[in-house]
Design a protein around this motif. Structure first.
Motif, PDB file in Angstrom:
ATOM      1  N   GLU A   8      46.775  46.904  13.550  1.00 36.86           N
ATOM      2  CA  GLU A   8      46.761  46.283  14.889  1.00 36.86           C
ATOM      3  C   GLU A   8      45.325  46.065  15.361  1.00 36.86           C
ATOM      4  N   ARG A   9      44.486  47.052  15.065  1.00 39.56           N
ATOM      5  CA  ARG A   9      43.094  46.953  15.515  1.00 39.56           C
ATOM      6  C   ARG A   9      42.372  45.821  14.776  1.00 39.56           C
ATOM      7  N   ASP A  37      39.446  61.676   2.441  1.00 37.34           N
ATOM      8  CA  ASP A  37      40.011  62.373   3.601  1.00 37.34           C
ATOM      9  C   ASP A  37      39.804  61.514   4.847  1.00 37.34           C
ATOM     10  N   TYR A  38      40.824  60.710   5.149  1.00 35.28           N
ATOM     11  CA  TYR A  38      40.705  59.800   6.287  1.00 35.28           C
ATOM     12  C   TYR A  38      40.951  60.565   7.596  1.00 35.28           C
ATOM     13  N   HIS A  39      39.904  60.692   8.393  1.00 33.20           N
ATOM     14  CA  HIS A  39      39.983  61.305   9.727  1.00 33.20           C
ATOM     15  C   HIS A  39      40.700  62.658   9.731  1.00 33.20           C
ATOM     16  N   GLY A  40      40.406  63.484   8.712  1.00 35.28           N
ATOM     17  CA  GLY A  40      40.960  64.837   8.686  1.00 35.28           C
ATOM     18  C   GLY A  40      42.436  64.904   8.326  1.00 35.28           C
ATOM     19  N   GLU A  48      46.725  56.207   0.473  1.00 36.98           N
ATOM     20  CA  GLU A  48      47.773  57.150   0.073  1.00 36.98           C
ATOM     21  C   GLU A  48      48.775  57.411   1.181  1.00 36.98           C
ATOM     22  N   MET A  49      48.619  56.698   2.293  1.00 31.50           N
ATOM     23  CA  MET A  49      49.561  57.001   3.385  1.00 31.50           C
ATOM     24  C   MET A  49      50.507  55.828   3.635  1.00 31.50           C
ATOM     25  N   SER A  50      51.613  56.139   4.258  1.00 35.37           N
ATOM     26  CA  SER A  50      52.625  55.117   4.494  1.00 35.37           C
ATOM     27  C   SER A  50      52.070  53.988   5.354  1.00 35.37           C
ATOM     28  N   HIS A  51      52.449  52.769   4.952  1.00 35.79           N
ATOM     29  CA  HIS A  51      52.044  51.627   5.781  1.00 35.79           C
ATOM     30  C   HIS A  51      52.814  51.639   7.106  1.00 35.79           C
ATOM     31  N   ARG A  52      53.843  52.472   7.189  1.00 36.52           N
ATOM     32  CA  ARG A  52      54.608  52.576   8.448  1.00 36.52           C
ATOM     33  C   ARG A  52      54.112  53.741   9.304  1.00 36.52           C
ATOM     34  N   SER A  53      53.081  54.436   8.810  1.00 34.43           N
ATOM     35  CA  SER A  53      52.582  55.565   9.601  1.00 34.43           C
ATOM     36  C   SER A  53      51.874  55.040  10.848  1.00 34.43           C
ATOM     37  N   THR A  95      49.112  56.016  11.905  1.00 31.39           N
ATOM     38  CA  THR A  95      47.682  55.847  11.585  1.00 31.39           C
ATOM     39  C   THR A  95      47.429  54.462  10.997  1.00 31.39           C
ATOM     40  N   PHE A  96      48.226  54.095   9.993  1.00 29.95           N
ATOM     41  CA  PHE A  96      47.950  52.790   9.384  1.00 29.95           C
ATOM     42  C   PHE A  96      48.287  51.650  10.330  1.00 29.95           C
TER      43      PHE A  96
END
Ligand code: PMP
Length: 364
Positions: free
Chosen positions: A53-54, A30-33, A40-45, A47-48
């Motif tokens: 960038e960071r 569970d990444y940051h709620g 499991e999340m889009s690389h275009r989101s 969040t990612f």
């Protein structure tokens, strides 16, 4: 229950900071709620993209690289860079000038062969790579497509402290085994690359810092994927990147910041290496085959003063039984190697030295 942690001296994939591993564990499902892992999340989101960038910004800040550079997180490990660089920058009739200092420049030349001409301008092969090759600026051709160095020779245990450049000849450096381990004039180079699995994160990922103006001069008749300009434009998201690797790299960079940045890391690396080398030098059983001035702070290569395969095996087995793992030298170099990358603690080195002392006493 606290997890069992070995004292891991493996050359790579290598020890990673425990704090980073624990953090990943806590964020894994569970990444940051958000109710999903980073994998499991889009690389275009958003969040990612923010993570990516960071990570690039942190790498730039830690190394002090200027705005002239783009930081890329690419696939294919360091090995892909051996051919991708000449694919982009080799010009017919202008051989790549190679400083041949060990196995990883040998491997680079093998990968380059189908796409470029290479000229070895200096080699320490005749010295069994137990020292660095000597050469001067006049040995570098002013017509070279570029100059290639490997800063730290992971297998043979030597490391460059000074570099020779030639005006108007771009310089490439393979920093797979010492990136972020020491203060370094990163801006003096035109392309820096490093496979992640020693000081950055999981294998497969490669960090590339490239001077943007040089990337623009690369060939345009290559598959778009291999052109650095496209990777720069897509900010490492040209296709689906190694999202987990980039996430972990960001955490490792943050860990380095929290340690006090590269100056603090370098100081600790110097102390660790000094402990080990000074023991090797005073030992009655072990010796260090690499020329003193050229010794690596990352991969400490040592051997028995008198070859003895049985005793070598005994040393490795007994070390392993007390949790000192990964000390066998590379098969082409033989002997022993303790890789003491950033995440290897001083305590691990102290334990190793104690073990070596006890072993020598018992073997008398
Ligand atoms: N260069 C150096 C200096 C290395 O130590 C290694 C791996 N040990 C490589 C290149 C190859 O890296 P990869 O396996 O990530 O392609």
């Amino acid at each position: 229950m606290t997890a069992k942690r070995a004292f891991n001296f493996g050359a790579g994939p290598a020890a990673m900071p425990l704090e980073v591993l624990e953090r990943i564990k806590s964020e894994l499902s569970d990444y940051h709620g958000l109710g999903m892992s980073i994998m499991e999340m889009s690389h275009r989101s958003k969040t990612f993209e923010a993570v990516s960038e960071r990570a690039a910004a942190r790498f730039k800040k830690l190394t002090g690289l200027s705005e002239d550079f783009a930081i890329l997180f690419l696939h294919g490990g360091a090995t892909q860079q051996f051919s991708q660089i000449p694919m982009n920058f080799f010009e017919a009739g202008r051989p790549v000038d190679m400083v041949h200092s060990g196995h990883w420049t040998e491997r680079a030349m093998k990968e380059m062969k189908p796409v470029a001409e290479v000229r070895v301008i200096a080699s320490s092969e005749g010295k069994k790579f137990r020292e660095l090759p000597l050469f001067s600026e006049t040995d570098i051709s002013d017509r070279a497509s570029y100059l290639h160095y490997c800063s730290n020779n992971t297998i043979f245990g030597s490391q460059f402290k000074k570099f020779v450049f030639k005006k108007n000849v771009p310089t490439v450096i393979d920093m797979s085994s010492d990136v972020l381990s020491r203060n370094f004039a990163y801006n003096d180079f035109d392309l820096i690359f490093a496979g992640a699995q020693k000081n950055v994160g999981p294998s497969g990922l490669c960090v590339v810092a490239i001077r943007k103006s040089w990337a623009e001069r690369g060939r345009e008749d290559l598959a778009p994927f291999f052109q650095y300009r496209n990777q720069i434009q897509a900010r490492s998201l040209y296709n689906t990147p190694n999202t987990f690797g980039i996430y972990m790299a960001d955490l490792v960079f943050e860990w380095i910041e929290n340690q006090g940045g590269i100056p603090a890391i370098e100081k600790r690396n110097e102390e660790k290496a000094a402990l080990l080398y000074s023991h090797i030098d005073e030992s009655s059983l072990f010796s260090g085959p690499v020329k003193k001035e050229d010794r690596s702070l990352m991969n400490v290569v040592f051997e028995l003063q008198s070859p003895n395969p049985e005793l070598e095996k005994k040393f490795l087995n007994e070390a392993e039984s007390v949790g000192l793992i990964g000390l066998k030298g590379h098969r082409i170099a033989g002997g022993f190697r303790a890789s003491i990358y950033n995440a290897v603690s001083k305590e691990a080195v102290v334990r190793l030295v104690e073990f070596m002392k006890d072993f020598a006493k018992k073997s008398k």
